[in-house]
Write an enzyme that holds these catalytic residues in place. Structure first.
Site: not given
Length: 180
Positions: A64, A73, A132, A174
């Protein structure tokens, strides 16, 4: 006690970070982020959003990234074990289309800094909680990714470490992501 340690990777701007922690008879105290420590190592993103996912063994999330308002991130596994992957998608990078993996565990107190322009994903090798910390908020209209099994990138996922190898748990999103 362990102090912060920043370990560079082959992907420019991507780091494995061993967090500060201290153990005693009560358990463990972990500090995953300290702005001054991160700035010392050239990471100057301001965190804007924090979230976590719970994952069963064999779940594969990714690869992603966010278009437009890109998200750097800081990813950690606070419980369990994941095999974490960063893919460099910056066309001007010497590591364009290269990937690097990291073993993240709750006990290891390590995390990965994913710079802007890179895709991110992971395979859970044990049930896991993944945290995250993002330098940009999530914008659904910019949500994007590439297939986890893109042959042009060739991530060497350790599927043999998951019961029922080859039968990873993927979301429909996905499963239908495009190839690079």
């Amino acid at each position: 006690m362990r102090k912060f340690e920043f370990i560079g990777s082959a992907i420019p701007g991507c780091f494995e970070i061993k967090s500060f922690f201290a153990d005693d008879a009560r358990g463990r105290f972990v500090k995953e982020y300290n702005q001054a420590e991160f700035v010392k190592h050239g990471i100057q993103d301001n965190l804007k959003e924090v979230f976590y996912s719970t994952n069963k063994k064999g779940v594969l999330r990714g690869l992603h990234f966010q278009r437009g308002k890109m998200q750097p991130k800081l990813v950690s596994c606070i419980s369990g074990h994941i095999w974490d992957v960063v893919v460099d998608l910056r066309k001007d990078s010497p590591m364009f289309k290269h990937w690097q993996s990291f073993n993240l565990t709750g006990d290891g107190c390590n995390q990965v800094y994913v710079p802007v322009g890179c895709a991110h994903g992971f395979l859970t090798l044990e049930d896991a909680i993944v945290l995250y910390k993002c330098g940009e908020v999530f914008y659904p209209e910019g949500d994007s990714g590439i297939r986890w099994d893109d042959p042009d990138i060739g991530v060497g996922w350790p599927l043999d470490k998951v019961e029922g190898a080859g039968k990873v748990v993927l979301s429909e999103k996905d499963r239908s992501l495009p190839f690079l």
